[in-house]
Design a protein around this motif. Structure first.
Motif, PDB file in Angstrom:
ATOM      1  N   ARG A 108      49.238  30.123 -95.362  1.00 27.63           N
ATOM      2  CA  ARG A 108      49.227  31.019 -94.202  1.00 27.63           C
ATOM      3  C   ARG A 108      47.818  31.523 -93.926  1.00 27.63           C
ATOM      4  NH1 ARG A 108      51.770  31.436 -89.809  1.00 27.63           N
ATOM      5  NH2 ARG A 108      53.612  30.875 -91.051  1.00 27.63           N
ATOM      6  N   MET A 109      47.066  31.810 -94.988  1.00 25.82           N
ATOM      7  CA  MET A 109      45.691  32.271 -94.827  1.00 25.82           C
ATOM      8  C   MET A 109      44.857  31.225 -94.089  1.00 25.82           C
ATOM      9  SD  MET A 109      42.807  32.709 -97.764  1.00 25.82           S
ATOM     10  CE  MET A 109      42.704  30.913 -97.883  1.00 25.82           C
ATOM     11  N   LEU A 110      44.950  29.970 -94.517  1.00 24.45           N
ATOM     12  CA  LEU A 110      44.194  28.905 -93.865  1.00 24.45           C
ATOM     13  C   LEU A 110      44.643  28.730 -92.417  1.00 24.45           C
ATOM     14  CD1 LEU A 110      43.998  26.190 -96.680  1.00 24.45           C
ATOM     15  CD2 LEU A 110      42.199  27.738 -95.911  1.00 24.45           C
ATOM     16  N   SER A 111      45.935  28.850 -92.184  1.00 27.05           N
ATOM     17  CA  SER A 111      46.448  28.740 -90.817  1.00 27.05           C
ATOM     18  C   SER A 111      45.861  29.825 -89.932  1.00 27.05           C
ATOM     19  CB  SER A 111      47.972  28.828 -90.818  1.00 27.05           C
ATOM     20  OG  SER A 111      48.480  28.851 -89.507  1.00 27.05           O
ATOM     21  N   ASN A 112      45.844  31.055 -90.429  1.00 23.24           N
ATOM     22  CA  ASN A 112      45.314  32.170 -89.644  1.00 23.24           C
ATOM     23  C   ASN A 112      43.832  32.002 -89.337  1.00 23.24           C
ATOM     24  OD1 ASN A 112      47.825  33.353 -89.719  1.00 23.24           O
ATOM     25  ND2 ASN A 112      47.332  34.776 -91.373  1.00 23.24           N
ATOM     26  N   ILE A 113      43.116  31.299 -90.215  1.00 22.74           N
ATOM     27  CA  ILE A 113      41.684  31.073 -89.994  1.00 22.74           C
ATOM     28  C   ILE A 113      41.448  29.956 -88.987  1.00 22.74           C
ATOM     29  CG2 ILE A 113      39.541  30.264 -91.079  1.00 22.74           C
ATOM     30  CD1 ILE A 113      40.481  31.674 -93.659  1.00 22.74           C
ATOM     31  N   HIS A 312      50.448  24.330 -92.904  1.00 20.85           N
ATOM     32  CA  HIS A 312      49.363  25.087 -92.283  1.00 20.85           C
ATOM     33  C   HIS A 312      48.025  24.872 -93.000  1.00 20.85           C
ATOM     34  CE1 HIS A 312      52.207  27.059 -89.682  1.00 20.85           C
ATOM     35  NE2 HIS A 312      52.891  27.517 -90.697  1.00 20.85           N
ATOM     36  N   SER A 313      48.100  24.553 -94.281  1.00 23.74           N
ATOM     37  CA  SER A 313      46.851  24.366 -95.038  1.00 23.74           C
ATOM     38  C   SER A 313      46.143  23.076 -94.658  1.00 23.74           C
ATOM     39  CB  SER A 313      47.151  24.361 -96.543  1.00 23.74           C
ATOM     40  OG  SER A 313      48.008  23.286 -96.884  1.00 23.74           O
ATOM     41  N   PHE A 314      46.841  22.168 -93.974  1.00 29.56           N
ATOM     42  CA  PHE A 314      46.235  20.882 -93.624  1.00 29.56           C
ATOM     43  C   PHE A 314      45.144  21.022 -92.569  1.00 29.56           C
ATOM     44  CE2 PHE A 314      50.511  18.724 -94.783  1.00 29.56           C
ATOM     45  CZ  PHE A 314      50.187  18.806 -96.126  1.00 29.56           C
ATOM     46  N   HIS A 315      45.163  22.116 -91.800  1.00 27.23           N
ATOM     47  CA  HIS A 315      44.126  22.302 -90.781  1.00 27.23           C
ATOM     48  C   HIS A 315      42.730  22.277 -91.399  1.00 27.23           C
ATOM     49  CE1 HIS A 315      46.996  22.880 -87.703  1.00 27.23           C
ATOM     50  NE2 HIS A 315      47.345  24.113 -88.010  1.00 27.23           N
ATOM     51  N   ALA A 316      42.593  22.903 -92.559  1.00 27.39           N
ATOM     52  CA  ALA A 316      41.287  22.948 -93.220  1.00 27.39           C
ATOM     53  C   ALA A 316      40.852  21.550 -93.654  1.00 27.39           C
ATOM     54  CB  ALA A 316      41.337  23.880 -94.420  1.00 27.39           C
ATOM     55  N   ILE A 317      41.798  20.758 -94.173  1.00 30.20           N
ATOM     56  CA  ILE A 317      41.482  19.405 -94.614  1.00 30.20           C
ATOM     57  C   ILE A 317      41.093  18.536 -93.418  1.00 30.20           C
ATOM     58  CG2 ILE A 317      42.430  17.327 -95.690  1.00 30.20           C
ATOM     59  CD1 ILE A 317      44.272  19.189 -97.319  1.00 30.20           C
ATOM     60  N   GLU A 318      41.852  18.671 -92.322  1.00 29.20           N
ATOM     61  CA  GLU A 318      41.569  17.874 -91.133  1.00 29.20           C
ATOM     62  C   GLU A 318      40.213  18.253 -90.526  1.00 29.20           C
ATOM     63  OE1 GLU A 318      45.077  17.576 -88.443  1.00 29.20           O
ATOM     64  OE2 GLU A 318      46.125  18.503 -90.112  1.00 29.20           O
ATOM     65  N   ALA A 319      39.900  19.543 -90.528  1.00 33.83           N
ATOM     66  CA  ALA A 319      38.596  19.982 -90.032  1.00 33.83           C
ATOM     67  C   ALA A 319      37.475  19.406 -90.892  1.00 33.83           C
ATOM     68  CB  ALA A 319      38.523  21.511 -90.009  1.00 33.83           C
ATOM     69  N   GLY A 320      37.723  19.312 -92.192  1.00 35.80           N
ATOM     70  CA  GLY A 320      36.731  18.729 -93.091  1.00 35.80           C
ATOM     71  C   GLY A 320      36.499  17.250 -92.821  1.00 35.80           C
ATOM     72  N   LEU A 321      37.575  16.516 -92.487  1.00 34.06           N
ATOM     73  CA  LEU A 321      37.428  15.092 -92.146  1.00 34.06           C
ATOM     74  C   LEU A 321      36.579  14.923 -90.893  1.00 34.06           C
ATOM     75  CD1 LEU A 321      41.100  13.822 -92.668  1.00 34.06           C
ATOM     76  CD2 LEU A 321      39.154  13.456 -94.191  1.00 34.06           C
ATOM     77  N   LEU A 322      36.844  15.758 -89.892  1.00 32.96           N
ATOM     78  CA  LEU A 322      36.087  15.679 -88.642  1.00 32.96           C
ATOM     79  C   LEU A 322      34.633  16.060 -88.848  1.00 32.96           C
ATOM     80  CD1 LEU A 322      38.733  17.352 -86.317  1.00 32.96           C
ATOM     81  CD2 LEU A 322      38.050  14.956 -86.235  1.00 32.96           C
ATOM     82  N   ALA A 323      34.407  17.030 -89.727  1.00 34.24           N
ATOM     83  CA  ALA A 323      33.054  17.547 -89.922  1.00 34.24           C
ATOM     84  C   ALA A 323      32.196  16.644 -90.792  1.00 34.24           C
ATOM     85  CB  ALA A 323      33.132  18.945 -90.555  1.00 34.24           C
ATOM     86  N   ASN A 324      32.814  15.760 -91.548  1.00 36.93           N
ATOM     87  CA  ASN A 324      32.053  14.862 -92.417  1.00 36.93           C
ATOM     88  C   ASN A 324      31.447  13.738 -91.576  1.00 36.93           C
ATOM     89  OD1 ASN A 324      31.237  12.844 -94.302  1.00 36.93           O
ATOM     90  ND2 ASN A 324      32.642  13.700 -95.809  1.00 36.93           N
ATOM     91  N   PRO A 325      30.110  13.662 -91.474  1.00 39.62           N
ATOM     92  CA  PRO A 325      29.471  12.631 -90.634  1.00 39.62           C
ATOM     93  C   PRO A 325      29.838  11.213 -91.045  1.00 39.62           C
ATOM     94  CG  PRO A 325      27.876  14.303 -91.301  1.00 39.62           C
ATOM     95  CD  PRO A 325      29.110  14.548 -92.113  1.00 39.62           C
ATOM     96  N   LYS A 326      30.230  11.000 -92.310  1.00 44.85           N
ATOM     97  CA  LYS A 326      30.583   9.668 -92.774  1.00 44.85           C
ATOM     98  C   LYS A 326      31.998   9.265 -92.363  1.00 44.85           C
ATOM     99  CE  LYS A 326      27.544  10.012 -96.818  1.00 44.85           C
ATOM    100  NZ  LYS A 326      27.480  10.004 -98.311  1.00 44.85           N
ATOM    101  N   ASN A 412      40.328  12.688 -82.628  1.00 43.82           N
ATOM    102  CA  ASN A 412      39.000  13.286 -82.765  1.00 43.82           C
ATOM    103  C   ASN A 412      39.050  14.812 -82.733  1.00 43.82           C
ATOM    104  OD1 ASN A 412      39.474  13.858 -80.116  1.00 43.82           O
ATOM    105  ND2 ASN A 412      37.689  12.800 -79.297  1.00 43.82           N
ATOM    106  N   ALA A 413      40.240  15.370 -83.041  1.00 41.84           N
ATOM    107  CA  ALA A 413      40.408  16.820 -83.146  1.00 41.84           C
ATOM    108  C   ALA A 413      41.607  17.074 -84.056  1.00 41.84           C
ATOM    109  CB  ALA A 413      40.617  17.449 -81.763  1.00 41.84           C
ATOM    110  N   TYR A 414      42.068  18.307 -84.117  1.00 43.86           N
ATOM    111  CA  TYR A 414      43.280  18.620 -84.875  1.00 43.86           C
ATOM    112  C   TYR A 414      44.069  19.670 -84.116  1.00 43.86           C
ATOM    113  CZ  TYR A 414      41.108  22.981 -86.585  1.00 43.86           C
ATOM    114  OH  TYR A 414      40.522  24.220 -86.669  1.00 43.86           O
ATOM    115  N   GLY A 415      45.335  19.813 -84.475  1.00 39.18           N
ATOM    116  CA  GLY A 415      46.153  20.865 -83.875  1.00 39.18           C
ATOM    117  C   GLY A 415      47.200  20.386 -82.901  1.00 39.18           C
ATOM    118  N   LEU A 416      47.005  19.216 -82.277  1.00 44.85           N
ATOM    119  CA  LEU A 416      47.966  18.710 -81.305  1.00 44.85           C
ATOM    120  C   LEU A 416      48.727  17.527 -81.892  1.00 44.85           C
ATOM    121  CD1 LEU A 416      45.757  18.623 -78.074  1.00 44.85           C
ATOM    122  CD2 LEU A 416      47.253  20.456 -78.839  1.00 44.85           C
TER     123      LEU A 416
END
Length: 459
Positions: A108-113, A312-326, A412-416
């Protein structure tokens, strides 16, 4: 029934006013924190005509009413309780957390962030798609002012991602969100090398009291800023306990920023980058090695994970995948999307098979909701209550998940998820979009077919 009558009926069925700690609502559900859920009359709730389902999840007891009705019932319900504090969002969050286990609280914490940041990420994803089309079809020159400006617009959200996360995380950790944004700004300062745009460049180093500090920024990273803001919140709260009120406004922010800044650049940043890269590369390796089997496994299990609230915790993981230039893409979201629409496929089959008028009434709007990415109404209102359709949806999700992994479908994003995800699948190519649509059709079709041939027990 009018909303006042429904509200009057709800209170005693939920164990009385004293058993209701707080009440909020989302787009479709009345969300309640109940002190003792054993006092709830589940059968009585199910008999109310406008109740499309009721279930306990993630520290809340949720009653499905549907869009347009739930907000009216919430207003009447709070009035019936006669307690305005029960409707306070902050109080509701605190009451909810008390009822959750540690894993659910973390999710829930990660989701709220991360949920508040979704619009910025989606906007950047769509802009990247537009930019890619302009480049592929030679609509404008890459040297033109329009192309250069759109390139700036599309990458901005990822470059300043630590600032966005810093602000959001500080609010969640009970710290000053503007100080959180400042820490995000420190980690993305122009003096630091930007690995997002200069992946092959090597940073310079400076010596600080014998410590060698690389002058490399954390643009687009996730884990370093989360750890930094968590530490910052502890530092700020600790300082407020010891700093006199007369100088608190000057001393506490100053010390919080300078201490957190040093700790972040020297220790937290490098450690957080290592952890973030380890998570992303491990998932990438699993995706490459396990391939279709990973898609089958994740697609089949995702709806079960939804029951726990841990998705809800998967948002952080997905954001990390997008943010990794590799990596730079989200290969998990298409799998989740297939699992979600499969629930809708199973719900559609239930609509045609059921003889229960109330179930039939719920099934169509709830199935449509799942096609748009909101699955709780169909899961808890229909499929899970009948059990077998939920299993059929898991089979459909596994089939679709396996297909989208086989065809390397990404976003190329997350959430939808569901149909809206087409907007962030299309920018990565027409082939990517077509295979995503096929994956959804497979998921819906398999879930519908398996449910159709199952014998439902509606008692």
């Amino acid at each position: 029934m009018d909303v006042k009558e429904i509200a009057e009926k709800l209170v005693p069925l939920l164990g009385g006013k004293g058993n209701i700690a707080s009440a909020q609502h989302c787009a479709t559900r009345l969300r309640l924190v109940i002190r003792d859920e054993s006092k709830i009359d589940q059968k009585g709730l199910d008999e109310i005509e406008d109740v499309k389902g009721a279930f306990s999840n993630s520290g809340q007891f949720q009653i499905i009413f549907g869009t347009g009705l739930v907000n009216k019932i919430h207003a009447a319900f709070v009035k019936e309780l006669g307690d305005d504090e029960a409707a306070a969002p902050a109080d509701h969050q605190e009451e909810m957390k008390k009822k959750m286990n540690p894993f659910a609280r973390f999710a829930r914490m990660l989701s709220n962030i991360f949920v508040p940041i979704i619009p910025a990420i989606v906007a950047s994803g769509l802009l990247m798609g537009l930019l890619g089309m302009m480049k592929a079809f030679h609509w404008v020159s890459e040297d033109s002012a329009l192309f250069v400006l759109l390139d700036m617009f599309s990458g901005a959200a990822f470059i300043i991602l630590p600032i966005l996360i810093g602000f959001s995380a500080a609010k969640e950790f009970g710290s000053n969100p503007y100080l959180g944004a400042v820490i995000g700004g420190i980690l993305t300062h122009p003096m630091l090398l930007n690995p997002w745009t200069l992946a092959d460049a090597k940073p310079e180093y400076m010596d600080l009291f014998g410590l060698s500090i690389p002058l490399i920024g954390y643009q687009g990273t996730v884990v370093p800023i989360l750890l930094a803001i968590y530490v910052m919140s502890k530092i700020e709260k600790g300082l407020r306990k010891i700093v006199p009120n007369s100088v608190d406004l000057l001393v506490t922010p100053f010390l919080t920023v300078i201490i957190t800044g040093f700790v972040s650049l020297v220790f937290i940043g490098p450690f957080g980058r290592y952890i973030g890269d380890l998570i992303s590369i491990s998932l990438q390796s699993l995706y490459d090695v396990a391939g279709v089997f990973a898609g089958i496994l994740f697609g089949g299990l995702y709806s079960t994970i939804v029951l726990t609230g841990l998705q809800h915790s998967f948002h952080a993981i997905e954001a990390g995948l997008l943010a990794n230039p590799k990596i730079g893409v989200n290969f998990l979201l298409p799998i989740w999307a297939c699992a979600n629409v499969a629930q809708g496929g199973a719900g559609l089959a239930v609509y045609f098979k059921t003889k229960n008028a109330k179930t039939k009434k719920i099934a169509i709007p709830a199935a449509i909701s799942s096609f748009l990415g909101i699955t709780e109404p169909i899961i808890f209102g229909v499929n899970l209550r009948l059990r077998k359709p939920f299993i059929a949806a898991a089979i459909g999700g596994a089939a679709g998940g396996g297909y989208v992994v086989l065809m390397h479908v990404v976003a190329n994003a997350y959430g939808l998820t569901g149909i809206p995800m087409m907007a962030i699948a299309a920018p990565l190519g027409m082939s990517n979009l077509i295979h995503y649509i096929i994956g959804m059709i497979i998921s819906v079709g398999v879930a519908f077919g398996v449910t159709w041939f199952m014998k439902l027990k509606e008692d």
